[in-house]
Design a protein around this motif. Structure first.
Motif, mmCIF file in Angstrom:
data_model
loop_
_atom_site.group_PDB
_atom_site.id
_atom_site.type_symbol
_atom_site.label_atom_id
_atom_site.label_comp_id
_atom_site.label_asym_id
_atom_site.label_seq_id
_atom_site.Cartn_x
_atom_site.Cartn_y
_atom_site.Cartn_z
ATOM 1 N N ARG A 155 0.832 -1.201 0.000
ATOM 2 C CA ARG A 155 0.000 0.000 0.000
ATOM 3 C C ARG A 155 0.870 1.255 0.000
ATOM 4 O O ARG A 155 1.944 1.275 0.591
ATOM 5 C CB ARG A 155 -0.914 0.001 1.225
ATOM 6 C CG ARG A 155 -1.966 -1.096 1.190
ATOM 7 C CD ARG A 155 -2.969 -0.946 2.322
ATOM 8 N NE ARG A 155 -3.996 -1.978 2.246
ATOM 9 C CZ ARG A 155 -5.056 -1.921 1.443
ATOM 10 N NH1 ARG A 155 -5.224 -0.869 0.664
ATOM 11 N NH2 ARG A 155 -5.940 -2.894 1.438
ATOM 12 N N PRO B 76 -4.028 3.376 -0.701
ATOM 13 C CA PRO B 76 -4.376 2.453 -1.791
ATOM 14 C C PRO B 76 -3.223 1.526 -2.166
ATOM 15 O O PRO B 76 -2.052 1.832 -1.926
ATOM 16 C CB PRO B 76 -4.724 3.388 -2.946
ATOM 17 C CG PRO B 76 -3.946 4.634 -2.664
ATOM 18 C CD PRO B 76 -3.952 4.775 -1.164
ATOM 19 N N ASP C 181 -8.415 1.366 1.895
ATOM 20 C CA ASP C 181 -8.234 1.410 0.446
ATOM 21 C C ASP C 181 -8.251 2.839 -0.092
ATOM 22 O O ASP C 181 -7.682 3.112 -1.153
ATOM 23 C CB ASP C 181 -9.321 0.592 -0.252
ATOM 24 C CG ASP C 181 -9.116 -0.908 -0.076
ATOM 25 O OD1 ASP C 181 -7.954 -1.331 0.075
ATOM 26 O OD2 ASP C 181 -10.110 -1.655 -0.083
#
Length: 293
Positions: A4, A68, A64
């Motif tokens: 991420r 992300p 998310d």
């Protein structure tokens, strides 16, 4: 590995909007020094990947959205999204070390078949999703797998997470057990290692929405409720069990204070044991209700 993307400025903005101080975020993360959070927000340091879901939740964001991932997850990504370290997985695979998971994440040796389902459950994904992530860990192409409807579903009023929260809210804050303490208590009452602190955390926060019967039974034993509490979808039944547990805690506390004399207290504890299907222990406390075969 498509880890991420950590957004330092995004974290700071979200924290400010949420109205939290760096010290509050640090305390919630279990970090003693608030300067650690300051370093995160300045970009001087990045949080361990397994802390990103918790960090996003603290500031009111979806992981998310705030952090992300530029691609499909590997095994390590699934573990981190569940808030678990490699060391935490040993309790899930019931091995003495995290070597099976470490080897699979490193693309050296694939998971033994009997580790797949427990890990998928702990990570809150389907077996198909976990196996696809394993392929990516070995450099193999694996398309996205549709989320399994029985594994990932919206956290609703009858979810495991909501039920755990309802039970804990019925306990005085200073007496409320930690997730690790619940795991230890459940394992002790089950007579074997079934739970781990991270697994209880994952269930409590709704990251994992389903669990095996053995896990639910151990969790129910730790929380002093019958196993059927986690199996039923009947809101009225769940409400009754929650209320009875709160009453049970109150009665036990009253008896422990010894306000009515030892003989009367002993009689009351026997009545409580009969009402809740448990047994009175030698110390005067009541064991958890027995689960019908």
């Amino acid at each position: 590995m498509p880890e991420r993307r950590f957004d330092a400025s995004g974290l700071r903005s979200a924290r400010v909007v949420k109205g939290m101080t760096q010290a509050q975020v640090a305390a919630a993360l279990g970090v003693k020094d608030q300067s650690v959070v300051s370093r995160y927000e300045s970009g001087d340091a990045s949080p361990p990947p397994e802390k990103l879901p918790r960090l996003a939740a603290l500031v009111g964001e979806r992981v998310d959205d705030l952090f992300p991932r530029p691609g499909l997850p590997t095994l390590a990504d699934l573990r981190c999204d569940a808030g678990m370290t490699q060391k935490d997985t040993a309790a899930v695979t019931q091995t003495s070390s995290s070597s099976p998971v470490r080897a699979a994440e490193g693309g050296r040796r694939k998971l033994a078949p009997h580790y797949v389902a427990p890990l998928a459950e702990a990570y809150g994904v389907s077996v198909e999703e976990l196996l696809a992530a394993e392929k990516r860990s070995f450099g193999e192409d694996a398309a996205a797998v549709p989320q399994h409807p029985k594994v990932r579903q919206p956290v609703g009023p009858h979810s495991i997470a909501k039920k755990i929260t309802a039970l804990l809210e019925g306990t005085a804050e200073q007496e409320r057990p930690t997730d690790a303490e619940l795991a230890d208590l459940g394992n002790a009452r089950a007579g074997r290692t079934v739970l781990s602190g991270p697994l209880v955390t994952s269930l409590r926060l709704g990251r994992a929405t389903h669990a095996s019967p053995e896990v639910l039974e151990a969790l129910a034993a730790a929380l002093d409720v019958p196993a059927m509490f986690f199996e039923t979808g009947d809101a009225e039944v769940a409400a009754v069990v929650t209320s009875l547990r709160a009453a049970h805690i109150g009665l036990t506390a009253m008896v422990a204070r010894g306000s009515e004399g030892e003989r009367q207290n002993a009689e009351l504890m026997r009545w409580v044991a009969d009402m809740f299907g448990g047994t009175t222990r030698g110390d005067g406390s009541v064991s958890p209700p027995r689960t019908p075969n």
